[in-house]
Design a protein around this motif. Sequence first.
Motif, PDB file in Angstrom:
ATOM      1  N   ILE A  23       3.523  16.569 -33.306  1.00 17.54           N
ATOM      2  CA  ILE A  23       2.752  17.179 -34.397  1.00 17.54           C
ATOM      3  C   ILE A  23       1.480  16.380 -34.664  1.00 17.54           C
ATOM      4  O   ILE A  23       0.401  16.954 -34.851  1.00 17.54           O
ATOM      5  CB  ILE A  23       3.631  17.337 -35.659  1.00 17.54           C
ATOM      6  N   ILE A  26      -1.019  17.284 -32.052  1.00 15.89           N
ATOM      7  CA  ILE A  26      -1.620  18.601 -32.288  1.00 15.89           C
ATOM      8  C   ILE A  26      -2.822  18.463 -33.220  1.00 15.89           C
ATOM      9  O   ILE A  26      -3.881  19.023 -32.971  1.00 15.89           O
ATOM     10  CB  ILE A  26      -0.572  19.594 -32.848  1.00 15.89           C
ATOM     11  N   PHE A  27      -2.669  17.697 -34.300  1.00 16.21           N
ATOM     12  CA  PHE A  27      -3.788  17.513 -35.229  1.00 16.21           C
ATOM     13  C   PHE A  27      -4.941  16.765 -34.576  1.00 16.21           C
ATOM     14  O   PHE A  27      -6.096  17.053 -34.838  1.00 16.21           O
ATOM     15  CB  PHE A  27      -3.328  16.789 -36.501  1.00 16.21           C
ATOM     16  N   SER A  30      -6.473  19.413 -31.685  1.00 15.10           N
ATOM     17  CA  SER A  30      -6.785  20.800 -31.997  1.00 15.10           C
ATOM     18  C   SER A  30      -8.264  20.987 -32.329  1.00 15.10           C
ATOM     19  O   SER A  30      -8.894  20.122 -32.936  1.00 15.10           O
ATOM     20  CB  SER A  30      -5.950  21.268 -33.185  1.00 15.10           C
ATOM     21  N   MET A  35      -5.068  23.267 -40.706  1.00 23.18           N
ATOM     22  CA  MET A  35      -3.969  24.063 -40.158  1.00 23.18           C
ATOM     23  C   MET A  35      -2.852  24.237 -41.178  1.00 23.18           C
ATOM     24  O   MET A  35      -2.543  23.307 -41.919  1.00 23.18           O
ATOM     25  CB  MET A  35      -3.401  23.401 -38.902  1.00 23.18           C
ATOM     26  N   VAL A  40       0.639  25.042 -36.902  1.00 23.43           N
ATOM     27  CA  VAL A  40       1.214  23.931 -36.135  1.00 23.43           C
ATOM     28  C   VAL A  40       2.395  24.432 -35.317  1.00 23.43           C
ATOM     29  O   VAL A  40       2.515  24.115 -34.122  1.00 23.43           O
ATOM     30  CB  VAL A  40       1.647  22.774 -37.067  1.00 23.43           C
ATOM     31  N   TYR A  41       3.246  25.235 -35.927  1.00 20.25           N
ATOM     32  CA  TYR A  41       4.414  25.772 -35.230  1.00 20.25           C
ATOM     33  C   TYR A  41       3.990  26.639 -34.038  1.00 20.25           C
ATOM     34  O   TYR A  41       4.555  26.532 -32.950  1.00 20.25           O
ATOM     35  CB  TYR A  41       5.277  26.572 -36.209  1.00 20.25           C
ATOM     36  N   GLU A  43       1.253  26.320 -32.317  1.00 19.76           N
ATOM     37  CA  GLU A  43       0.771  25.398 -31.283  1.00 19.76           C
ATOM     38  C   GLU A  43       1.944  24.785 -30.515  1.00 19.76           C
ATOM     39  O   GLU A  43       1.867  24.605 -29.300  1.00 19.76           O
ATOM     40  CB  GLU A  43      -0.089  24.290 -31.899  1.00 19.76           C
ATOM     41  N   VAL A  57       8.802  21.228 -38.774  1.00 20.90           N
ATOM     42  CA  VAL A  57       7.344  21.150 -38.962  1.00 20.90           C
ATOM     43  C   VAL A  57       7.032  20.903 -40.431  1.00 20.90           C
ATOM     44  O   VAL A  57       6.265  19.995 -40.765  1.00 20.90           O
ATOM     45  CB  VAL A  57       6.635  22.428 -38.457  1.00 20.90           C
ATOM     46  N   LEU A  61       5.243  17.495 -41.810  1.00 16.57           N
ATOM     47  CA  LEU A  61       3.965  17.589 -42.518  1.00 16.57           C
ATOM     48  C   LEU A  61       4.049  16.933 -43.891  1.00 16.57           C
ATOM     49  O   LEU A  61       3.133  16.218 -44.308  1.00 16.57           O
ATOM     50  CB  LEU A  61       3.519  19.048 -42.636  1.00 16.57           C
TER      51      LEU A  61
END
Length: 157
Positions: A23, A26-27, A30, A35, A40-41, A43, A57, A61
């Motif tokens: 996760i 991803i941040f 991206s 988001m 996120v999910y 992705e 997720v 977060l």
Amino acid sequence: MPPSNAQGLRSTGLKVTQPRLKILEIFQKSVLRHMTAEDVYRELLNDNSRDIGLATVYRVLTQFEQAGILSRTHFESGKAIFEINEGKHHDHLLCLDCGRVEEFVDPEIERRQKKIATEHGFVLQEHSLALYASCKREPCPHRPAAPRVFLGERDHR
């Protein structure tokens, strides 16, 4: 964050787990800066990380927010977005048509808010400003495509 994501997680007191590393990655990678948990999910699903559920997720977060890695902004529409916490204040523009979020900084707005607080006997500690607007671009490049309507045998699109 320190040099590696694993070290960065440890430095905030979080245990290094695969969902947390994924996760965070991803941040960091991206093109979207803001988001939702659902973004996120999605992705994760696109990256074939199907073993990480939506509940995980949300939990990660929240943990990242509490650790100061991410910041969360709630909008009046009920939408909450997350972004990497860089420690710099900014405000948001939210498109009512496509949901796109853009950030901005305006020193004049900041100055006026402090002045207004002072005039009313307050010392401004923090604030959140979100402007709700509609895209002027036609067609908006961020608006989801309209679903195709099936018209039977005449549908030749």
